[in-house]
Design an enzyme around this catalytic site. Structure first.
Site, short mmCIF file in Angstrom:
data_model
loop_
_atom_site.label_atom_id
_atom_site.label_comp_id
_atom_site.label_asym_id
_atom_site.label_seq_id
_atom_site.Cartn_x
_atom_site.Cartn_y
_atom_site.Cartn_z
N HIS A 1 -14.41 5.10 5.12
CA HIS A 1 -15.63 4.84 5.33
C HIS A 1 -16.40 5.08 3.83
O HIS A 1 -17.13 3.94 3.48
CB HIS A 1 -16.51 5.91 5.99
CG HIS A 1 -18.17 5.76 6.22
ND1 HIS A 1 -18.96 6.35 5.32
CD2 HIS A 1 -18.66 5.07 6.85
CE1 HIS A 1 -20.38 6.10 5.63
NE2 HIS A 1 -20.20 5.30 6.78
N HIS A 4 -2.24 19.67 7.12
CA HIS A 4 -3.13 18.49 6.87
C HIS A 4 -2.38 17.22 6.96
O HIS A 4 -1.07 16.98 6.49
CB HIS A 4 -3.33 18.86 5.55
CG HIS A 4 -4.28 20.02 5.14
ND1 HIS A 4 -5.54 20.72 5.71
CD2 HIS A 4 -3.89 21.15 4.73
CE1 HIS A 4 -5.78 21.64 5.34
NE2 HIS A 4 -4.63 22.42 4.72
N ASN A 37 -10.47 0.44 1.84
CA ASN A 37 -9.00 0.59 1.67
C ASN A 37 -8.75 0.57 0.02
O ASN A 37 -8.81 -0.62 -0.26
CB ASN A 37 -8.44 -0.74 2.38
CG ASN A 37 -6.90 -0.64 2.42
OD1 ASN A 37 -6.21 0.30 1.45
ND2 ASN A 37 -6.06 -1.26 3.29
N CYS A 61 0.92 -1.28 0.03
CA CYS A 61 0.14 0.00 -0.19
C CYS A 61 0.83 1.35 -0.02
O CYS A 61 0.31 2.27 -0.12
CB CYS A 61 -0.96 0.04 1.21
SG CYS A 61 -2.14 -1.34 1.27
N HIS A 108 -2.72 6.96 5.43
CA HIS A 108 -3.14 5.76 4.73
C HIS A 108 -4.37 5.17 5.39
O HIS A 108 -4.17 4.60 6.56
CB HIS A 108 -1.87 4.53 4.43
CG HIS A 108 -2.74 3.31 3.98
ND1 HIS A 108 -3.61 3.29 2.82
CD2 HIS A 108 -2.40 2.01 4.36
CE1 HIS A 108 -3.68 2.04 2.57
NE2 HIS A 108 -3.20 1.21 3.73
N HIS A 161 12.49 1.18 5.47
CA HIS A 161 12.35 -0.26 5.23
C HIS A 161 12.86 -1.03 6.27
O HIS A 161 13.90 -0.94 6.78
CB HIS A 161 13.13 -0.59 4.06
CG HIS A 161 12.48 -1.78 3.09
ND1 HIS A 161 12.19 -3.09 3.84
CD2 HIS A 161 12.18 -1.87 1.70
CE1 HIS A 161 11.73 -3.73 2.77
NE2 HIS A 161 11.71 -3.30 1.74
#
Length: 499
Positions: free
Chosen positions: A423, A390, A427, A227, A394, A306
């Site tokens: 919502h 802001h 995802n 993702c 994810h 990572h």
């Protein structure tokens, strides 16, 4: 009465502490101004006191001749040339577009559970498990799955997967080209990221074929990176734009659901079925200076972390076969702990780049105090609200958003875009950050100079961040994925939705 007096005293103390902290932040963040302004004023007053004859005498005392002046000018010009040639090119985000699935692809809770009961009719415990996950997921009734998943049983064929990829990717690119007025032949760099669907020819080749892009285009196809691959693509585009002047880079981020819908009964592998939904985004970047005026954002930083050297982190999001030979994604129970560790490493790197001096000093003093005086001192968590207006976290799931809100001490408004995206769209993997950014814009909250922090997690295990600065005040868009529902948001999302 004593209790009321104690409460009033506590409130007044907290208010005083708040103003003390605000005063400290203002003082430290503007310390150079406070030092330099008096010095400059004193120098100016001293010059005003001198007469013309005094100034002329000072100039003559310097004993400068034409050769000295020319050498000095040449040296300054050389330094300026080296500086501007070695300075990284500015990277601008001209615009982006998010794919909005049609109403026919919607999967209300009732439909999802009915399909689960029919597909897993021999395993009612797995059905109950999915229902409990869905009740607590934070997803709404309008999320979408591709047509192949609506069949009973699902039909995850190669043709259906390609069909999903084409409708998602082409729709997003078409909308982006319409917005920006860019032509296919103008694109110099193409990057497509899709973690789990990697056909031959690649998805990037599919885009080249559809839009008849130039034969010398620099195209890349990223797969298996989870993702967070969207920000990896942004980082790759940034690096390429540094070495290819006057170029446009098209980045496409998506996840193809059709071939990856798990039809087994392993609980850890059923989780993605409940959370992942259709989605995709196309982003146009450029290093052309003339595009700075119309660009929406300027890329400031990309920081990648990572944790793949650790075995637990490497296997916490893992594609595998279950005992019946059915392939799916296994999400480890250690996922949130590993994500927290990855986040700590990431913010340790990004903190010095973005935090004001006041927050960095507090963090340093606390660190020194813990090392020298008392290891039990509570570590100071920097206030990232001082660095960003802001936050785009994810939308991997309610637990991910909750954990980051707690760790970064964010308000409900700061995570509103993430919760509402989860919502409304579920995802959508690497493209979720762009739905969140679109939400903020659709609410009319993006002003010139505002700073945006995008944070994403991905298999491997990775935590990646991107920092953008708003180039111009953005008008409320009349199109986009939120155009027909933004007035309904934000909505209250209960802890448990009883099905």
């Amino acid at each position: 009465m004593p209790a009321a007096a104690a409460a009033a005293h506590s409130f007044s103390s907290s208010v005083r502490l708040k103003y003390v902290k605000l005063g400290y932040q203002y003082l430290v963040n503007h310390i150079l101004t406070f030092i330099l302004v008096p010095v400059i004023l004193a120098a100016a007053l001293e010059l005003l006191r001198l007469g013309p004859h005094d100034l002329l005498a000072i100039w003559r005392s310097l004993q400068l001749d034409l050769l000295h002046i020319l050498c000095s000018a040449f040296l300054l010009l050389s330094i300026a040339t080296v500086y501007f040639m070695s300075k990284p090119r500015s990277i601008y985000l001209l615009d982006y577009s998010c794919y909005k699935p049609p109403v026919t692809c919607r999967v209300p809770f009732s439909t999802f559970m009915e399909h689960s009961r029919l597909i897993l009719k021999d395993n009612p415990k797995s059905v109950d498990f999915q229902m409990r996950i869905l009740e607590r997921s934070g997803l709404g009734e309008e999320t979408c799955l591709p047509p192949a998943i609506h069949y009973i049983p699902p039909t995850p064929t190669m043709e259906a997967a390609r069909g999903e990829a084409q409708i998602v990717i082409f729709s997003a690119i078409d909308a982006l080209m319409e917005k920006t007025g860019i032509r296919p032949k103008d694109i110099d760099i193409l990057i497509v990221n899709c973690s789990l669907f990697s056909p031959t020819p690649s998805l990037s080749a599919m885009v080249v074929n559809q839009y008849k892009l130039r034969s010398n285009i620099k195209s890349y196809n990223l797969s298996g990176m989870g993702c967070s691959a969207g920000l990896i693509s942004i980082d790759l585009a940034r690096d390429l734009l540094q070495v290819h002047p006057n170029s446009y880079a098209l980045v496409v981020s998506t996840e193809i659901i059709t071939p990856n819908y798990y039809q087994g009964s392993e609980r850890a592998m059923l989780l993605p079925n409940c959370l992942f939904r259709m989605g995709g985004a196309a982003i146009l970047l450029s290093n052309k200076s003339r595009e700075s005026r119309r660009a929406k954002y300027k890329l400031v930083h990309v920081v990648r972390t990572h944790k793949g050297a650790d075995d637990k982190a490497y296997r916490c999001v893992y594609e595998q076969e279950d005992p019946q030979g059915k392939v799916g994604i296994n999400l480890s129970k250690d996922l949130m702990v590993i994500a927290g560790e990855a986040l700590k490493s990431n913010i340790t790197t990004i903190g010095p780049l973005v935090l004001p001096a006041s927050e960095q000093l507090l963090f340093l003093f606390t660190l020194i105090g813990r090392k020298i005086f008392n290891p039990k001192w509570k570590p100071y968590i920097p206030d990232f609200k001082q660095a960003f207006e802001h936050f785009c976290i994810h939308a991997g799931g309610r637990a991910v958003i909750d954990e980051l809100q707690k760790n970064l001490q964010l308000s409900s408004e700061h995570v509103e875009a993430s919760r509402m995206t989860l919502h409304r769209f579920g995802n959508t993997s690497s493209s979720s950050l762009w739905y969140e950014l679109s939400y903020i814009e659709s609410k009319g909250r993006m002003r010139r100079g505002d700073r945006v922090w995008q944070i994403a997690f991905g298999s491997g295990f990775k935590c990646n961040s991107a920092v953008w600065k708003c180039n111009r005040t953005i008008k409320t868009p009349v199109d986009g994925p939120w155009k027909d529902c933004i007035d309904r948001y934000p909505v209250h999302i209960p802890e448990i939705v009883k099905l």
